[in-house]
Design a protein around this motif. Structure first.
Motif, PDB file in Angstrom:
ATOM      1  N   LEU A 252      19.099 -51.416 -19.912  1.00  0.00           N
ATOM      2  CA  LEU A 252      19.050 -52.295 -21.076  1.00  0.00           C
ATOM      3  C   LEU A 252      19.203 -51.524 -22.378  1.00  0.00           C
ATOM      4  O   LEU A 252      19.869 -51.985 -23.315  1.00  0.00           O
ATOM      5  CB  LEU A 252      17.737 -53.085 -21.088  1.00  0.00           C
ATOM      6  N   ARG A 253      18.636 -50.324 -22.452  1.00  0.00           N
ATOM      7  CA  ARG A 253      18.698 -49.524 -23.673  1.00  0.00           C
ATOM      8  C   ARG A 253      20.042 -48.831 -23.819  1.00  0.00           C
ATOM      9  O   ARG A 253      20.708 -48.947 -24.857  1.00  0.00           O
ATOM     10  CB  ARG A 253      17.577 -48.480 -23.673  1.00  0.00           C
ATOM     11  N   ARG A 254      20.454 -48.091 -22.799  1.00  0.00           N
ATOM     12  CA  ARG A 254      21.625 -47.217 -22.920  1.00  0.00           C
ATOM     13  C   ARG A 254      22.947 -47.936 -22.686  1.00  0.00           C
ATOM     14  O   ARG A 254      23.933 -47.643 -23.358  1.00  0.00           O
ATOM     15  CB  ARG A 254      21.500 -46.055 -21.932  1.00  0.00           C
ATOM     16  N   PHE A 258      20.184 -52.802 -26.132  1.00  0.00           N
ATOM     17  CA  PHE A 258      19.068 -53.577 -26.659  1.00  0.00           C
ATOM     18  C   PHE A 258      18.023 -52.675 -27.312  1.00  0.00           C
ATOM     19  O   PHE A 258      17.807 -51.537 -26.895  1.00  0.00           O
ATOM     20  CB  PHE A 258      18.394 -54.376 -25.529  1.00  0.00           C
ATOM     21  N   GLN A 259      17.369 -53.213 -28.337  1.00  0.00           N
ATOM     22  CA  GLN A 259      16.271 -52.526 -28.990  1.00  0.00           C
ATOM     23  C   GLN A 259      15.037 -52.535 -28.076  1.00  0.00           C
ATOM     24  O   GLN A 259      14.904 -53.401 -27.211  1.00  0.00           O
ATOM     25  CB  GLN A 259      15.921 -53.222 -30.307  1.00  0.00           C
ATOM     26  N   PRO A 260      14.122 -51.579 -28.251  1.00  0.00           N
ATOM     27  CA  PRO A 260      12.917 -51.546 -27.406  1.00  0.00           C
ATOM     28  C   PRO A 260      12.145 -52.859 -27.388  1.00  0.00           C
ATOM     29  O   PRO A 260      11.659 -53.280 -26.334  1.00  0.00           O
ATOM     30  CB  PRO A 260      12.100 -50.407 -28.022  1.00  0.00           C
ATOM     31  N   ASP A 265      10.487 -57.816 -24.414  1.00  0.00           N
ATOM     32  CA  ASP A 265      10.473 -59.265 -24.251  1.00  0.00           C
ATOM     33  C   ASP A 265      11.178 -59.696 -22.965  1.00  0.00           C
ATOM     34  O   ASP A 265      10.730 -60.619 -22.278  1.00  0.00           O
ATOM     35  CB  ASP A 265      11.137 -59.935 -25.452  1.00  0.00           C
ATOM     36  N   LEU A 266      12.292 -59.055 -22.633  1.00  0.00           N
ATOM     37  CA  LEU A 266      13.033 -59.414 -21.426  1.00  0.00           C
ATOM     38  C   LEU A 266      12.253 -59.068 -20.163  1.00  0.00           C
ATOM     39  O   LEU A 266      12.191 -59.861 -19.218  1.00  0.00           O
ATOM     40  CB  LEU A 266      14.392 -58.696 -21.402  1.00  0.00           C
ATOM     41  N   GLY A 297      18.529 -46.556 -31.714  1.00  0.00           N
ATOM     42  CA  GLY A 297      17.394 -45.681 -31.987  1.00  0.00           C
ATOM     43  C   GLY A 297      16.160 -46.079 -31.234  1.00  0.00           C
ATOM     44  O   GLY A 297      16.205 -46.812 -30.249  1.00  0.00           O
ATOM     45  N   LEU A 298      15.007 -45.626 -31.715  1.00  0.00           N
ATOM     46  CA  LEU A 298      13.739 -45.874 -31.028  1.00  0.00           C
ATOM     47  C   LEU A 298      12.882 -46.870 -31.784  1.00  0.00           C
ATOM     48  O   LEU A 298      11.701 -47.022 -31.477  1.00  0.00           O
ATOM     49  CB  LEU A 298      12.975 -44.558 -30.831  1.00  0.00           C
ATOM     50  N   THR A 299      13.436 -47.531 -32.751  1.00  0.00           N
ATOM     51  CA  THR A 299      12.650 -48.492 -33.517  1.00  0.00           C
ATOM     52  C   THR A 299      12.479 -49.766 -32.739  1.00  0.00           C
ATOM     53  O   THR A 299      13.246 -50.087 -31.835  1.00  0.00           O
ATOM     54  CB  THR A 299      13.351 -48.807 -34.861  1.00  0.00           C
TER      55      THR A 299
END
Length: 300
Positions: A252-254, A258-260, A265-266, A297-299
């Motif tokens: 999901l991230r890479r 998607f944002q963290p 939420d997913l 990013g990690l925000t």
């Protein structure tokens, strides 16, 4: 690959004790699409307190009904499943969708499916009894589910997997509502459904062609496309070796961008768990490949 996609819910009251022989397990030869509707149907039967003898008077001969609930013998016609659904108070539309999908996967013709549904299609396809909470959840997570499934499956297959997930969720919705987090319950169904449909190599999921359309590739210039493609393939191969929780987060991230907070939420897990899984996964990936910068990013 045959994978069980029934998601265990919270602890419930013991099923009523029935007279007679205990219902046998589902046959190992039953396909994943057949299990998608058979497992929730069996669970509804086991929780109902009804007996095969009781149901046989209204649905099907006892021996044939036992075969149906174990997935042995001929694939059942919808008219039989429709009667069983009525006796067990199972919602018609999601059951019909999953039954039809499994029938097509079993090689049944569209003519066979149409003849099997004579006189029951209108009831089967009605969605008037759909819980509003189910509709709202599906609307909220649909895009994320499609993105995740698209990493592993082709265009048609990934849409089918998400639709099947929503149908299974409807069949199990009482259990989902009683679970600690309905989003987590639904995600477990999605993951299992995608896993059942994905291709594997060395027991690891294989990247689908649809996954080439990742955020990194979409943002790359034409001259960078080749190197970015190689990076994406290396990244996916490494990600596929991660434990399940870390794999979900990193896909999901890479690969989906998607944002963290969106991932949290997913998946229906705390944001801190997303960040922890990502840190642990990055340590492994750092030792395996040279990572590109993460999207977003990690925000939170």
């Amino acid at each position: 690959m045959t994978t069980s996609i029934n998601v265990p819910g919270p602890a419930s009251e013991p099923a009523p004790v029935r007279p007679g022989r205990k219902l046998g397990p589902i046959a190992d030869t039953v396909s994943s699409s057949h299990r998608a509707w058979l497992e929730p149907t069996r669970e509804r039967y086991l929780a109902s307190g009804r007996t095969l003898s009781d149901l046989s008077r209204r649905v099907l001969a006892k021996s044939k009904l036992s075969e149906l609930l174990r997935g042995v013998g001929h694939y059942p016609r919808w008219e039989v499943i429709h009667r069983l659904a009525g006796e067990l108070d199972i919602p018609g539309w999601p059951l019909y969708r999953l039954w039809k999908q499994a029938a097509m996967d079993a090689g049944k013709s569209r003519d066979w499916v149409d003849r099997s549904t004579d006189g029951t299609t209108a009831v089967a396809t009605a969605r008037s009894d759909r819980p509003i909470e189910h509709w709202a959840l599906c609307q909220t997570v649909a895009d994320g589910y499609l993105a995740y499934a698209g990493v592993f499956l082709t265009d048609d297959a990934h849409k089918t997997a998400v639709d099947d997930t929503f149908a299974i969720l409807w069949l199990c919705f009482d259990e989902a509502l009683a679970s600690p987090d309905i989003r987590r319950y639904a995600w477990n169904i999605l993951r299992a459904t995608v896993k059942a449909k994905a291709n594997y190599r060395d027991e690891r999921p294989v990247l689908a062609e649809a996954a080439f359309d990742t955020v990194a590739l979409r943002d790359a210039s034409p001259q960078d496309q080749s190197s970015r493609l190689t990076e994406s393939l290396e990244l996916f191969t490494a990600i596929s070796k991660l434990p399940t929780a870390q794999l979900d987060v990193m896909v999901l991230r890479r690969l989906c961008g998607f944002q963290p907070k969106q991932v949290s939420d997913l998946l229906g897990i705390p944001l801190a768990s997303v960040r922890s899984d990502e840190r642990h996964a990055n340590r492994f990936l750092d030792d395996t490949i040279e990572l590109p910068p993460p999207t977003g990013g990690l925000t939170s």
